[in-house]
Design a protein around this motif. Sequence first.
Motif, short mmCIF file in Angstrom:
data_model
loop_
_atom_site.label_atom_id
_atom_site.label_comp_id
_atom_site.label_asym_id
_atom_site.label_seq_id
_atom_site.Cartn_x
_atom_site.Cartn_y
_atom_site.Cartn_z
N VAL A 73 0.87 -1.19 0.00
CA VAL A 73 0.00 0.00 0.00
C VAL A 73 0.90 1.24 0.00
O VAL A 73 1.89 1.29 0.75
N PRO A 74 0.59 2.27 -0.81
CA PRO A 74 -0.59 2.46 -1.67
C PRO A 74 -0.39 2.02 -3.13
O PRO A 74 -1.28 2.24 -3.94
N VAL A 75 0.78 1.44 -3.45
CA VAL A 75 1.08 1.11 -4.85
C VAL A 75 0.01 0.21 -5.46
O VAL A 75 -0.41 0.41 -6.60
N PHE A 76 -0.45 -0.76 -4.67
CA PHE A 76 -1.43 -1.70 -5.19
C PHE A 76 -2.68 -0.98 -5.69
O PHE A 76 -3.22 -1.30 -6.75
N PHE A 77 -3.14 0.02 -4.95
CA PHE A 77 -4.36 0.74 -5.34
C PHE A 77 -4.10 1.70 -6.49
O PHE A 77 -5.05 2.06 -7.21
N ASP A 78 -2.86 2.09 -6.68
CA ASP A 78 -2.52 2.86 -7.89
C ASP A 78 -2.62 1.97 -9.13
O ASP A 78 -2.98 2.45 -10.22
N LEU A 79 -2.34 0.68 -8.95
CA LEU A 79 -2.43 -0.26 -10.05
C LEU A 79 -3.88 -0.60 -10.41
O LEU A 79 -4.15 -1.09 -11.51
N TYR A 80 -4.80 -0.35 -9.47
CA TYR A 80 -6.21 -0.68 -9.68
C TYR A 80 -7.08 0.57 -9.58
O TYR A 80 -7.75 0.79 -8.56
N PRO A 81 -7.07 1.40 -10.61
CA PRO A 81 -7.88 2.63 -10.59
C PRO A 81 -9.38 2.34 -10.56
O PRO A 81 -10.17 3.24 -10.27
N GLU A 82 -9.78 1.11 -10.86
CA GLU A 82 -11.20 0.78 -10.81
C GLU A 82 -11.73 0.66 -9.39
O GLU A 82 -12.94 0.61 -9.16
N PHE A 83 -10.79 0.62 -8.40
CA PHE A 83 -11.19 0.66 -6.99
C PHE A 83 -11.29 2.13 -6.58
O PHE A 83 -10.27 2.82 -6.49
N LEU A 84 -12.48 2.60 -6.32
CA LEU A 84 -12.70 4.01 -5.99
C LEU A 84 -12.66 4.19 -4.48
O LEU A 84 -13.58 3.79 -3.75
N LEU A 85 -11.58 4.79 -4.00
CA LEU A 85 -11.37 4.97 -2.57
C LEU A 85 -11.10 6.44 -2.27
O LEU A 85 -10.21 7.05 -2.88
N PRO A 86 -11.84 7.06 -1.34
CA PRO A 86 -11.60 8.47 -0.99
C PRO A 86 -10.17 8.67 -0.49
O PRO A 86 -9.66 7.84 0.27
N PRO A 87 -9.51 9.76 -0.87
CA PRO A 87 -8.12 10.01 -0.46
C PRO A 87 -7.93 10.01 1.05
O PRO A 87 -6.91 9.52 1.56
N GLU A 88 -8.90 10.55 1.80
CA GLU A 88 -8.74 10.62 3.26
C GLU A 88 -8.74 9.22 3.88
O GLU A 88 -8.08 8.99 4.90
N GLN A 89 -9.44 8.27 3.24
CA GLN A 89 -9.42 6.91 3.75
C GLN A 89 -8.08 6.23 3.47
O GLN A 89 -7.59 5.45 4.30
N MET A 90 -7.49 6.54 2.33
CA MET A 90 -6.15 6.01 2.04
C MET A 90 -5.13 6.57 3.03
O MET A 90 -4.25 5.85 3.51
N GLN A 91 -5.24 7.83 3.36
CA GLN A 91 -4.34 8.42 4.34
C GLN A 91 -4.48 7.76 5.71
O GLN A 91 -3.50 7.51 6.41
N ALA A 92 -5.72 7.48 6.10
CA ALA A 92 -5.95 6.80 7.37
C ALA A 92 -5.35 5.40 7.34
O ALA A 92 -4.81 4.92 8.35
N MET A 93 -5.43 4.74 6.19
CA MET A 93 -4.84 3.41 6.03
C MET A 93 -3.33 3.46 6.18
O MET A 93 -2.72 2.61 6.84
N LEU A 94 -2.71 4.47 5.60
CA LEU A 94 -1.25 4.59 5.66
C LEU A 94 -0.76 4.87 7.07
O LEU A 94 0.38 4.52 7.43
N ARG A 95 -1.61 5.48 7.90
CA ARG A 95 -1.23 5.80 9.28
C ARG A 95 -1.41 4.62 10.23
O ARG A 95 -0.89 4.65 11.34
N ASP A 96 -2.15 3.61 9.80
CA ASP A 96 -2.46 2.48 10.67
C ASP A 96 -1.83 1.20 10.14
O ASP A 96 -2.19 0.69 9.10
N ARG A 97 -0.86 0.67 10.89
CA ARG A 97 -0.15 -0.53 10.46
C ARG A 97 -1.08 -1.74 10.37
O ARG A 97 -0.88 -2.63 9.53
#
Length: 384
Positions: free
Chosen positions: A106-130
């Motif tokens: 993460v987050p490379v995998f979701f960059d590879l799959y643009p068909e997965f629509l994820l709000p940016p703030e949720q990705m940021q929360a994901m990056l902060r939580d191991r």
Amino acid sequence: MLFKLILKNIFRARLRSLLTIIGLVIAVIAFGLLRTVVDAWYAGSDMASANRLVTRNSISLTFTLPTYYTERIRAVDGVTQISASNWFAGIYLEPKNFFPQFAVTVPVFFDLYPEFLLPPEQMQAMLRDRTGCIIGRALADNYGWKIGDRIPLQGTIYPGTWEFTVRGIFDARDDTTVTRQMYFHWDYLNERVKQSFPRAADRAGVFVVGIKDGQRAAELSAAIDNEFKNSIAETLTETEKAFQLGFVAQSEAIVGAIRIVSFVVIIIILAVVANTMAMTVRERISEYATLKALGFGPGFVVSLIFGESLCLTLLGGLLGIALSFPVIATFKSLIGTIFPVFRLSQETLWWQLGAVIFVGVLAAILPAIRSARIRIVDGLRHVA
């Protein structure tokens, strides 16, 4: 006048016509359901992108690859991004609650799959939580999960109790995108593995590789595999679609059997409609002879028979198509997350309509030929 005659003729033998229509409705629904099951089997491959490759161990998926391969693959000209991916196979509460889980970069995998629509703030929360995870909308709806919920999983491949916090829920770009899976940090998995099984650490099940030009997929696949030729862990790189179809091929016999059964259903209903039309024509031989005596040509008689057959099958067929939607929706609710995508496709609708017209035309051919050829005298004698 012709159309009025056709409608009146259809319901002259009401019970027979009603039973034929019911048979048509059931057959069309069954045909649509079976075709939908086949489509659902291939749903994973339908979302595959031409700009994604999958690199795995050439021996089998059960053999992993060292993660230092990442840099060498990234160095291949034409490769843009790369993400590690490990199948997790955890159990949620009980074994029947199966859903796919993957440890990814993460987050490379979701960059590879643009068909997965994820709000940016949720990705940021994901990056902060191991221990965070991202789940698909279908999976969230199935279990009623929301942002912040804890998901306990009992490891099978990776023993122990694992807990994840939902930090994101992704939606589908279109109805071919699967949203019933879960993704979490590959680094978190690797850290736990290092503590328990050091020899199994720093390894990936597969690498998902992004490329610039999908038309160069074969060339780049060969280039990646040549990079590790004669190494202790040779690779096999293929398009994402080919990778997905590899799993489908393991159950190809089942899919083929379902396809055959779907067409057998059409053959059976063809026999039913043909029998109905044969009985109808046999009962009306004298009427057709009388029409000819009054000056109506064989073409008019043939039009009556074909019109009645087509109207009868279209009536039952269109009703069956309309009822296919609620039936398939109900079936989907019963099977849960077994199939990633389960919907009545436009292609299946055309198959249903085409099958109905085919049955209507074919069932009328022999009765129409018999009626057109019969002589007036023979037809009137039939009454006596």
